[in-house]
Design a protein around this motif. Structure first.
Motif, PDB file in Angstrom:
ATOM      1  N   GLU A  49      -5.275  -8.391 -12.323  1.00  0.00           N
ATOM      2  CA  GLU A  49      -5.637  -8.001 -10.958  1.00  0.00           C
ATOM      3  C   GLU A  49      -4.381  -7.921 -10.096  1.00  0.00           C
ATOM      4  OE1 GLU A  49      -8.664 -10.361  -9.139  1.00  0.00           O
ATOM      5  OE2 GLU A  49     -10.173  -9.707 -10.575  1.00  0.00           O
ATOM      6  N   ILE A  50      -4.270  -6.814  -9.365  1.00  0.00           N
ATOM      7  CA  ILE A  50      -3.131  -6.581  -8.481  1.00  0.00           C
ATOM      8  C   ILE A  50      -3.670  -6.517  -7.055  1.00  0.00           C
ATOM      9  CG2 ILE A  50      -1.228  -5.034  -7.910  1.00  0.00           C
ATOM     10  CD1 ILE A  50      -1.600  -3.904 -10.848  1.00  0.00           C
ATOM     11  N   THR A  51      -3.259  -7.436  -6.215  1.00  0.00           N
ATOM     12  CA  THR A  51      -3.721  -7.483  -4.825  1.00  0.00           C
ATOM     13  C   THR A  51      -2.961  -6.452  -3.994  1.00  0.00           C
ATOM     14  OG1 THR A  51      -4.202  -9.833  -5.032  1.00  0.00           O
ATOM     15  CG2 THR A  51      -3.993  -8.959  -2.800  1.00  0.00           C
ATOM     16  N   VAL A  52      -3.700  -5.668  -3.217  1.00  0.00           N
ATOM     17  CA  VAL A  52      -3.116  -4.671  -2.324  1.00  0.00           C
ATOM     18  C   VAL A  52      -2.819  -5.330  -0.994  1.00  0.00           C
ATOM     19  CG1 VAL A  52      -3.467  -2.440  -1.187  1.00  0.00           C
ATOM     20  CG2 VAL A  52      -4.394  -2.825  -3.491  1.00  0.00           C
ATOM     21  N   LYS A  53      -1.537  -5.236  -0.570  1.00  0.00           N
ATOM     22  CA  LYS A  53      -1.115  -5.822   0.720  1.00  0.00           C
ATOM     23  C   LYS A  53      -1.065  -4.755   1.794  1.00  0.00           C
ATOM     24  CE  LYS A  53       2.824  -7.607  -0.511  1.00  0.00           C
ATOM     25  NZ  LYS A  53       4.049  -8.335  -0.477  1.00  0.00           N
TER      26      LYS A  53
ATOM     27  N   GLN B 209       0.814  -1.211   0.000  1.00  0.00           N
ATOM     28  CA  GLN B 209       0.000   0.000   0.000  1.00  0.00           C
ATOM     29  C   GLN B 209       0.854   1.269   0.000  1.00  0.00           C
ATOM     30  OE1 GLN B 209      -3.064   0.077   2.988  1.00  0.00           O
ATOM     31  NE2 GLN B 209      -4.411   1.209   1.620  1.00  0.00           N
ATOM     32  N   SER B 210       2.104   1.169   0.395  1.00  0.00           N
ATOM     33  CA  SER B 210       2.991   2.336   0.445  1.00  0.00           C
ATOM     34  C   SER B 210       3.820   2.519  -0.834  1.00  0.00           C
ATOM     35  CB  SER B 210       3.933   2.213   1.634  1.00  0.00           C
ATOM     36  OG  SER B 210       4.719   1.034   1.495  1.00  0.00           O
ATOM     37  N   GLU B 211       3.591   1.662  -1.839  1.00  0.00           N
ATOM     38  CA  GLU B 211       4.386   1.700  -3.082  1.00  0.00           C
ATOM     39  C   GLU B 211       4.197   3.013  -3.831  1.00  0.00           C
ATOM     40  OE1 GLU B 211       7.289   0.135  -4.838  1.00  0.00           O
ATOM     41  OE2 GLU B 211       6.120  -1.464  -3.936  1.00  0.00           O
ATOM     42  N   LYS B 212       5.244   3.400  -4.558  1.00  0.00           N
ATOM     43  CA  LYS B 212       5.196   4.605  -5.385  1.00  0.00           C
ATOM     44  C   LYS B 212       5.776   4.273  -6.753  1.00  0.00           C
ATOM     45  CE  LYS B 212       5.614   7.903  -1.577  1.00  0.00           C
ATOM     46  NZ  LYS B 212       4.270   7.703  -1.207  1.00  0.00           N
ATOM     47  N   GLY B 213       5.366   5.022  -7.758  1.00  0.00           N
ATOM     48  CA  GLY B 213       5.893   4.840  -9.106  1.00  0.00           C
ATOM     49  C   GLY B 213       4.786   4.878 -10.139  1.00  0.00           C
TER      50      GLY B 213
ATOM     51  N   ALA C 237       0.305   7.363 -11.649  1.00  0.00           N
ATOM     52  CA  ALA C 237       1.018   7.171 -10.385  1.00  0.00           C
ATOM     53  C   ALA C 237       0.213   6.187  -9.531  1.00  0.00           C
ATOM     54  CB  ALA C 237       1.187   8.500  -9.669  1.00  0.00           C
ATOM     55  N   ILE C 238       0.850   5.091  -9.160  1.00  0.00           N
ATOM     56  CA  ILE C 238       0.134   4.049  -8.421  1.00  0.00           C
ATOM     57  C   ILE C 238      -0.335   4.559  -7.062  1.00  0.00           C
ATOM     58  CG2 ILE C 238       2.110   2.911  -7.320  1.00  0.00           C
ATOM     59  CD1 ILE C 238       0.544   0.242  -8.243  1.00  0.00           C
ATOM     60  N   GLU C 239       0.369   5.535  -6.511  1.00  0.00           N
ATOM     61  CA  GLU C 239      -0.059   6.058  -5.208  1.00  0.00           C
ATOM     62  C   GLU C 239      -1.434   6.728  -5.277  1.00  0.00           C
ATOM     63  OE1 GLU C 239       3.425   8.740  -6.596  1.00  0.00           O
ATOM     64  OE2 GLU C 239       2.920   6.626  -6.695  1.00  0.00           O
ATOM     65  N   LYS C 240      -1.809   7.258  -6.454  1.00  0.00           N
ATOM     66  CA  LYS C 240      -3.160   7.821  -6.626  1.00  0.00           C
ATOM     67  C   LYS C 240      -4.216   6.736  -6.463  1.00  0.00           C
ATOM     68  CE  LYS C 240      -3.048  11.727  -9.712  1.00  0.00           C
ATOM     69  NZ  LYS C 240      -3.311  12.164 -11.087  1.00  0.00           N
ATOM     70  N   ILE C 241      -3.941   5.592  -7.056  1.00  0.00           N
ATOM     71  CA  ILE C 241      -4.889   4.466  -6.959  1.00  0.00           C
ATOM     72  C   ILE C 241      -4.896   3.916  -5.543  1.00  0.00           C
ATOM     73  CG2 ILE C 241      -5.470   2.173  -7.832  1.00  0.00           C
ATOM     74  CD1 ILE C 241      -3.954   2.973 -10.432  1.00  0.00           C
ATOM     75  N   LEU C 242      -3.698   3.706  -4.981  1.00  0.00           N
ATOM     76  CA  LEU C 242      -3.594   3.108  -3.648  1.00  0.00           C
ATOM     77  C   LEU C 242      -4.208   3.977  -2.560  1.00  0.00           C
ATOM     78  CD1 LEU C 242      -0.003   1.622  -3.959  1.00  0.00           C
ATOM     79  CD2 LEU C 242      -2.165   0.345  -3.836  1.00  0.00           C
ATOM     80  N   SER C 243      -4.290   5.284  -2.784  1.00  0.00           N
ATOM     81  CA  SER C 243      -4.905   6.171  -1.781  1.00  0.00           C
ATOM     82  C   SER C 243      -6.394   5.864  -1.604  1.00  0.00           C
ATOM     83  CB  SER C 243      -4.709   7.632  -2.172  1.00  0.00           C
ATOM     84  OG  SER C 243      -5.512   7.964  -3.288  1.00  0.00           O
ATOM     85  N   ARG C 244      -6.987   5.146  -2.549  1.00  0.00           N
ATOM     86  CA  ARG C 244      -8.407   4.807  -2.467  1.00  0.00           C
ATOM     87  C   ARG C 244      -8.623   3.314  -2.211  1.00  0.00           C
ATOM     88  NH1 ARG C 244     -11.212   7.775  -7.240  1.00  0.00           N
ATOM     89  NH2 ARG C 244     -13.074   7.084  -6.157  1.00  0.00           N
ATOM     90  N   CYS C 245      -7.537   2.612  -1.849  1.00  0.00           N
ATOM     91  CA  CYS C 245      -7.604   1.170  -1.597  1.00  0.00           C
ATOM     92  C   CYS C 245      -7.266   0.861  -0.148  1.00  0.00           C
ATOM     93  CB  CYS C 245      -6.592   0.434  -2.482  1.00  0.00           C
ATOM     94  SG  CYS C 245      -6.907   0.529  -4.232  1.00  0.00           S
TER      95      CYS C 245
END
Length: 135
Positions: free
Chosen positions: A131-135, A52-56, A102-110
């Motif tokens: 499908e990418i599972t969020v850990k 969940q903390s990934e960036k890029g 930016a994956i962090e945009k998506i992860l901010s809502r996951c």
């Protein structure tokens, strides 16, 4: 009566030809985070995970596999949905199409357990690990 049969035959033939002209998932694609392929192995048992903390920058690119590693090819447009981990409900992240995001945009809502679902815009691209599972 013969004229009606002729038009029906012509209509069916045109419909068949237009269906056969559709691309048939003839380019292999994979999700990339930066320059790194996200799927752990490009096989039927492969899977994608992201912290969940990934960036890029997330992209979907044509991929060729060889002995020396992956060859990342051209990017394709994709859309993003999220599958809620608790209810298994899909919802659209955005109505936009992306070549990179930016994956962090998506992860901010996951939240952990959710899945990021990538959808290509046309039938040219086979994306078996969408499908990418969020850990």
């Amino acid at each position: 009566m013969k004229r009606n049969h002729f038009f029906l035959l012509a209509f069916l033939l045109c419909g068949t030809l237009s269906l056969s002209a559709q691309p048939d998932f003839n380019n292999c694609a994979a999700a990339f985070l930066g320059q790194k392929r996200m799927v752990n192995e490009y096989t039927t048992t492969g899977f994608c995970e992201v912290n969940q903390s990934e960036k890029g920058l997330l992209s979907v690119c044509q991929i060729s596999l060889n002995e020396d590693g992956d060859i990342k090819g051209r990017e394709t447009e994709f859309m993003v949905a999220i599958r809620d981990g608790a209810t298994q409900t899909y919802w659209m992240f955005s109505a936009e199409s992306y070549k990179k995001i930016a994956i962090e945009k998506i992860l901010s809502r996951c939240k952990p357990g959710d899945k990021i679902v990538l959808m290509t815009r046309d039938r040219e691209w086979a994306l078996p690990h969408a499908e990418i599972t969020v850990k």
